[in-house]
Design a protein around this motif. Sequence first.
Motif, short mmCIF file in Angstrom:
data_model
loop_
_atom_site.label_atom_id
_atom_site.label_comp_id
_atom_site.label_asym_id
_atom_site.label_seq_id
_atom_site.Cartn_x
_atom_site.Cartn_y
_atom_site.Cartn_z
N CYS A 36 0.85 -1.18 0.00
CA CYS A 36 0.00 0.00 0.00
C CYS A 36 0.89 1.23 0.00
O CYS A 36 1.53 1.54 0.99
CB CYS A 36 -0.90 -0.02 1.23
N ARG A 37 0.93 1.89 -1.14
CA ARG A 37 1.67 3.15 -1.25
C ARG A 37 0.71 4.22 -1.75
O ARG A 37 -0.29 3.92 -2.40
CB ARG A 37 2.84 3.00 -2.23
N ARG A 38 1.04 5.43 -1.46
CA ARG A 38 0.17 6.55 -1.81
C ARG A 38 -0.15 6.57 -3.30
O ARG A 38 -1.27 6.85 -3.71
CB ARG A 38 0.86 7.85 -1.39
N LEU A 72 1.21 2.22 7.46
CA LEU A 72 0.94 3.64 7.72
C LEU A 72 0.37 4.33 6.49
O LEU A 72 -0.48 5.23 6.60
CB LEU A 72 2.22 4.34 8.19
N SER A 73 0.82 3.94 5.32
CA SER A 73 0.33 4.53 4.09
C SER A 73 -1.16 4.25 3.90
O SER A 73 -1.90 5.11 3.41
CB SER A 73 1.12 4.00 2.90
N GLU A 80 -6.58 10.92 3.58
CA GLU A 80 -6.42 11.81 2.44
C GLU A 80 -7.62 11.71 1.50
O GLU A 80 -8.12 12.74 1.02
CB GLU A 80 -5.14 11.46 1.68
N ALA A 81 -8.10 10.50 1.22
CA ALA A 81 -9.25 10.32 0.33
C ALA A 81 -10.48 11.02 0.90
O ALA A 81 -11.21 11.69 0.17
CB ALA A 81 -9.51 8.83 0.10
N CYS A 82 -10.70 10.87 2.19
CA CYS A 82 -11.85 11.54 2.83
C CYS A 82 -11.70 13.05 2.75
O CYS A 82 -12.66 13.77 2.45
CB CYS A 82 -11.98 11.10 4.28
N LEU A 121 5.33 7.94 9.22
CA LEU A 121 5.14 8.33 7.84
C LEU A 121 4.32 9.61 7.81
O LEU A 121 3.25 9.68 8.41
CB LEU A 121 4.42 7.22 7.08
N VAL A 122 4.80 10.62 7.13
CA VAL A 122 4.12 11.91 7.08
C VAL A 122 3.71 12.19 5.64
O VAL A 122 4.51 12.11 4.72
CB VAL A 122 5.05 13.05 7.58
#
Length: 135
Positions: A36-38, A72-73, A80-82, A121-122
């Motif tokens: 799972c990556r951005r 974490l991603s 982020e999606a929300c 992870l930021v």
Amino acid sequence: LISRGTVLSSLYSTNAMDWQSKIGGLLGRCVFSMICRRDIISDQNKVKKMTAMLSRCLEERHIIVTVPEHRLSLENKALEACHKGEVHVGADLLKMMATLASDTSDFLDESDEILNPKYQLVYTMGAIQEMEGSA
């Protein structure tokens, strides 16, 4: 319950293969990678594939192996999606996180290193703004 192992990125390929042959062979279970990556989770179809894999793991009691950055991603991508208004993607990712929280037994390989704060992870979101006091 799903067994989910988290390993260091540097040990990921070695451990995944080792677990597949030893744990998978002994228990007759598959070992799935949870990547799972951005940049990977970008649309509803990819989220549905991840959800299907998770459902299969839950039903057939398979094992998941992942790395701290991918765990974490997933959390950050859901938020982020929300935030971006991607309602269906965000809702499905939050549902997946809830399933992982309630139906997963986690174990950490090299836990002393994985729990080190350097594995935070930021994600940056929003428009670029100058910081106070910058020239």
